[in-house]
Design a protein around this motif. Structure first.
Motif, PDB file in Angstrom:
ATOM      1  N   PRO A 178     -10.680  12.012   4.159  1.00  0.00           N
ATOM      2  CA  PRO A 178     -10.359  10.683   4.695  1.00  0.00           C
ATOM      3  C   PRO A 178      -8.863  10.390   4.707  1.00  0.00           C
ATOM      4  O   PRO A 178      -8.133  10.800   3.816  1.00  0.00           O
ATOM      5  CB  PRO A 178     -11.096   9.737   3.755  1.00  0.00           C
ATOM      6  CG  PRO A 178     -12.189  10.565   3.162  1.00  0.00           C
ATOM      7  CD  PRO A 178     -11.623  11.945   3.045  1.00  0.00           C
ATOM      8  N   SER A 179      -8.429   9.669   5.755  1.00  0.00           N
ATOM      9  CA  SER A 179      -7.019   9.335   5.905  1.00  0.00           C
ATOM     10  C   SER A 179      -6.861   8.029   6.667  1.00  0.00           C
ATOM     11  O   SER A 179      -7.534   7.793   7.667  1.00  0.00           O
ATOM     12  CB  SER A 179      -6.300  10.448   6.672  1.00  0.00           C
ATOM     13  OG  SER A 179      -4.968  10.083   6.944  1.00  0.00           O
ATOM     14  N   VAL A 180      -5.916   7.196   6.214  1.00  0.00           N
ATOM     15  CA  VAL A 180      -5.559   5.991   6.965  1.00  0.00           C
ATOM     16  C   VAL A 180      -4.823   6.387   8.244  1.00  0.00           C
ATOM     17  O   VAL A 180      -4.651   5.568   9.142  1.00  0.00           O
ATOM     18  CB  VAL A 180      -4.729   5.024   6.099  1.00  0.00           C
ATOM     19  CG1 VAL A 180      -3.304   5.527   5.906  1.00  0.00           C
ATOM     20  CG2 VAL A 180      -4.731   3.614   6.682  1.00  0.00           C
ATOM     21  N   MET A 181      -4.426   7.646   8.355  1.00  0.00           N
ATOM     22  CA  MET A 181      -3.678   8.118   9.520  1.00  0.00           C
ATOM     23  C   MET A 181      -4.569   8.769  10.575  1.00  0.00           C
ATOM     24  O   MET A 181      -4.068   9.366  11.513  1.00  0.00           O
ATOM     25  CB  MET A 181      -2.560   9.076   9.079  1.00  0.00           C
ATOM     26  CG  MET A 181      -1.508   8.427   8.201  1.00  0.00           C
ATOM     27  SD  MET A 181      -0.840   6.855   8.840  1.00  0.00           S
ATOM     28  CE  MET A 181      -0.109   7.392  10.384  1.00  0.00           C
ATOM     29  N   TRP A 182      -5.874   8.652  10.453  1.00  0.00           N
ATOM     30  CA  TRP A 182      -6.745   9.097  11.535  1.00  0.00           C
ATOM     31  C   TRP A 182      -6.428   8.289  12.783  1.00  0.00           C
ATOM     32  O   TRP A 182      -6.098   7.097  12.694  1.00  0.00           O
ATOM     33  CB  TRP A 182      -8.213   8.875  11.181  1.00  0.00           C
ATOM     34  CG  TRP A 182      -8.823   9.912  10.285  1.00  0.00           C
ATOM     35  CD1 TRP A 182      -8.418  11.201  10.099  1.00  0.00           C
ATOM     36  CD2 TRP A 182      -9.968   9.741   9.456  1.00  0.00           C
ATOM     37  NE1 TRP A 182      -9.236  11.830   9.201  1.00  0.00           N
ATOM     38  CE2 TRP A 182     -10.209  10.959   8.797  1.00  0.00           C
ATOM     39  CE3 TRP A 182     -10.822   8.672   9.222  1.00  0.00           C
ATOM     40  CZ2 TRP A 182     -11.259  11.144   7.919  1.00  0.00           C
ATOM     41  CZ3 TRP A 182     -11.869   8.858   8.342  1.00  0.00           C
ATOM     42  CH2 TRP A 182     -12.088  10.083   7.700  1.00  0.00           C
ATOM     43  N   ALA A 183      -6.521   8.902  13.950  1.00  0.00           N
ATOM     44  CA  ALA A 183      -6.246   8.206  15.209  1.00  0.00           C
ATOM     45  C   ALA A 183      -7.384   7.264  15.587  1.00  0.00           C
ATOM     46  O   ALA A 183      -7.162   6.254  16.246  1.00  0.00           O
ATOM     47  CB  ALA A 183      -6.025   9.219  16.333  1.00  0.00           C
ATOM     48  N   ASP A 184      -8.593   7.559  15.175  1.00  0.00           N
ATOM     49  CA  ASP A 184      -9.770   6.785  15.549  1.00  0.00           C
ATOM     50  C   ASP A 184      -9.992   5.652  14.546  1.00  0.00           C
ATOM     51  O   ASP A 184     -10.409   5.891  13.406  1.00  0.00           O
ATOM     52  CB  ASP A 184     -10.986   7.715  15.585  1.00  0.00           C
ATOM     53  CG  ASP A 184     -12.246   7.045  16.091  1.00  0.00           C
ATOM     54  OD1 ASP A 184     -12.385   5.804  15.963  1.00  0.00           O
ATOM     55  OD2 ASP A 184     -13.109   7.761  16.620  1.00  0.00           O
ATOM     56  N   TYR A 185      -9.703   4.432  14.980  1.00  0.00           N
ATOM     57  CA  TYR A 185      -9.839   3.285  14.086  1.00  0.00           C
ATOM     58  C   TYR A 185     -11.268   3.132  13.579  1.00  0.00           C
ATOM     59  O   TYR A 185     -11.490   2.735  12.434  1.00  0.00           O
ATOM     60  CB  TYR A 185      -9.392   1.993  14.776  1.00  0.00           C
ATOM     61  CG  TYR A 185      -9.511   0.800  13.850  1.00  0.00           C
ATOM     62  CD1 TYR A 185      -8.558   0.588  12.862  1.00  0.00           C
ATOM     63  CD2 TYR A 185     -10.583  -0.075  13.927  1.00  0.00           C
ATOM     64  CE1 TYR A 185      -8.664  -0.471  11.974  1.00  0.00           C
ATOM     65  CE2 TYR A 185     -10.710  -1.136  13.050  1.00  0.00           C
ATOM     66  CZ  TYR A 185      -9.757  -1.331  12.072  1.00  0.00           C
ATOM     67  OH  TYR A 185      -9.876  -2.374  11.191  1.00  0.00           O
ATOM     68  N   ALA A 199       0.822  -1.214   0.000  1.00  0.00           N
ATOM     69  CA  ALA A 199       0.000   0.000   0.000  1.00  0.00           C
ATOM     70  C   ALA A 199       0.855   1.262   0.000  1.00  0.00           C
ATOM     71  O   ALA A 199       0.533   2.239  -0.676  1.00  0.00           O
ATOM     72  CB  ALA A 199      -0.940  -0.008   1.208  1.00  0.00           C
ATOM     73  N   TRP A 200       1.965   1.257   0.761  1.00  0.00           N
ATOM     74  CA  TRP A 200       2.810   2.449   0.883  1.00  0.00           C
ATOM     75  C   TRP A 200       3.903   2.512  -0.182  1.00  0.00           C
ATOM     76  O   TRP A 200       4.766   3.401  -0.127  1.00  0.00           O
ATOM     77  CB  TRP A 200       3.409   2.544   2.281  1.00  0.00           C
ATOM     78  CG  TRP A 200       2.437   3.067   3.292  1.00  0.00           C
ATOM     79  CD1 TRP A 200       1.802   2.344   4.270  1.00  0.00           C
ATOM     80  CD2 TRP A 200       1.985   4.418   3.449  1.00  0.00           C
ATOM     81  NE1 TRP A 200       0.985   3.158   5.011  1.00  0.00           N
ATOM     82  CE2 TRP A 200       1.078   4.439   4.526  1.00  0.00           C
ATOM     83  CE3 TRP A 200       2.251   5.603   2.771  1.00  0.00           C
ATOM     84  CZ2 TRP A 200       0.438   5.604   4.951  1.00  0.00           C
ATOM     85  CZ3 TRP A 200       1.615   6.770   3.199  1.00  0.00           C
ATOM     86  CH2 TRP A 200       0.724   6.763   4.268  1.00  0.00           C
ATOM     87  N   PRO A 205      -3.284   4.099   2.094  1.00  0.00           N
ATOM     88  CA  PRO A 205      -3.225   5.545   1.914  1.00  0.00           C
ATOM     89  C   PRO A 205      -4.317   6.058   0.976  1.00  0.00           C
ATOM     90  O   PRO A 205      -4.530   5.494  -0.101  1.00  0.00           O
ATOM     91  CB  PRO A 205      -1.846   5.781   1.307  1.00  0.00           C
ATOM     92  CG  PRO A 205      -1.060   4.557   1.590  1.00  0.00           C
ATOM     93  CD  PRO A 205      -2.042   3.435   1.701  1.00  0.00           C
ATOM     94  N   THR A 206      -5.004   7.100   1.393  1.00  0.00           N
ATOM     95  CA  THR A 206      -6.005   7.749   0.557  1.00  0.00           C
ATOM     96  C   THR A 206      -5.302   8.786  -0.314  1.00  0.00           C
ATOM     97  O   THR A 206      -4.104   9.025  -0.177  1.00  0.00           O
ATOM     98  CB  THR A 206      -7.057   8.461   1.422  1.00  0.00           C
ATOM     99  OG1 THR A 206      -6.404   9.538   2.122  1.00  0.00           O
ATOM    100  CG2 THR A 206      -7.714   7.513   2.416  1.00  0.00           C
ATOM    101  N   LYS A 211     -15.091   4.235   7.006  1.00  0.00           N
ATOM    102  CA  LYS A 211     -14.877   4.705   5.628  1.00  0.00           C
ATOM    103  C   LYS A 211     -14.252   3.622   4.752  1.00  0.00           C
ATOM    104  O   LYS A 211     -13.945   3.859   3.596  1.00  0.00           O
ATOM    105  CB  LYS A 211     -13.969   5.940   5.621  1.00  0.00           C
ATOM    106  CG  LYS A 211     -14.571   7.168   6.246  1.00  0.00           C
ATOM    107  CD  LYS A 211     -15.516   7.832   5.295  1.00  0.00           C
ATOM    108  CE  LYS A 211     -15.979   9.172   5.866  1.00  0.00           C
ATOM    109  NZ  LYS A 211     -16.931   9.824   4.983  1.00  0.00           N
ATOM    110  N   ASP A 212     -14.037   2.427   5.325  1.00  0.00           N
ATOM    111  CA  ASP A 212     -13.466   1.287   4.596  1.00  0.00           C
ATOM    112  C   ASP A 212     -12.122   1.647   3.966  1.00  0.00           C
ATOM    113  O   ASP A 212     -11.852   1.345   2.816  1.00  0.00           O
ATOM    114  CB  ASP A 212     -14.456   0.785   3.540  1.00  0.00           C
ATOM    115  CG  ASP A 212     -14.147  -0.637   3.095  1.00  0.00           C
ATOM    116  OD1 ASP A 212     -13.567  -1.395   3.889  1.00  0.00           O
ATOM    117  OD2 ASP A 212     -14.473  -0.977   1.939  1.00  0.00           O
TER     118      ASP A 212
END
Length: 192
Positions: free
Chosen positions: A161-168, A67-68, A179-180, A174-175
């Motif tokens: 949207p971000s995969v780096m949000w702190a809230d899982y 992904a990265w 990385p968005t 948001k599925d």
């Protein structure tokens, strides 16, 4: 007269450079808690991240690395540790629900030597609340983002949207599995 001229020069050098307005179309790379994305606060050595694996969650590790490093994310070479290199990052497992681990599924743990990326079997093992590949992949992608120098994003939750949000729960809702487009833009800011 020379003192006055040198004093004036010192004052001019001390003024901050003019701020440039960010284009209206730019996505903010705003982090929570006043932190910022940083090459210096990452597991990356130059432009390489060599990893070693002590985790049972190989699928999650493979997914996160893929992904990265997909698309335009090529500036940091993420590769396995070799016989002639030292690991910058070691994937490890823990099984812990005490203290900070009560609701922690994974954690990037920076150290003076090799950094650790922990995946918490107490939550991610088969039969546990998040014990399937989809959850493990999300957690691994998020934590690898930290190892690449990215902080928890405050992108107006839901707006950017971000995969780096702190809230899982928001990432899951948001599925988001990697990385968005916002994360890709944030990646290119420090890494080019």
């Amino acid at each position: 007269m020379a003192l006055a001229a040198s004093s004036a020069a010192a004052v001019l050098l001390a003024l901050p450079p003019p701020a440039h307005a960010r284009p209206a179309s730019a996505t903010p790379h705003k982090c929570e808690g006043g932190e910022s994305d940083s090459r210096g606060h990452s597991s990356v050595d130059g432009t390489e991240l060599a990893w070693d694996d002590e985790s049972k969650f190989d699928d999650a590790r493979k997914h996160a690395i893929k992904a990265w490093t997909a698309g335009t994310l090529k500036q940091v070479k993420i590769k396995p540790d070799g016989a002639t290199t030292y690991a910058d990052l070691e994937w490890r497992d823990t099984s812990n629900v005490a203290g900070q681990w009560a609701n922690t599924y994974g954690k990037w743990d920076p150290n003076t030597g090799t950094d650790y990326l922990w995946l918490n079997r107490a939550h991610l093992d088969a039969g546990k609340p998040f014990g399937n590949n989809e959850h493990r992949r999300r957690v691994a992608a998020h934590e690898l983002g930290h190892a690449l120098g990215f902080c928890h994003k405050d992108y107006g939750y839901g707006q950017y949207p971000s995969v780096m949000w702190a809230d899982y729960g928001l990432i899951e809702g948001k599925d988001i599995n990697g990385p968005t487009s916002n994360d890709v833009k944030a990646y290119h800011a420090p890494w080019g």
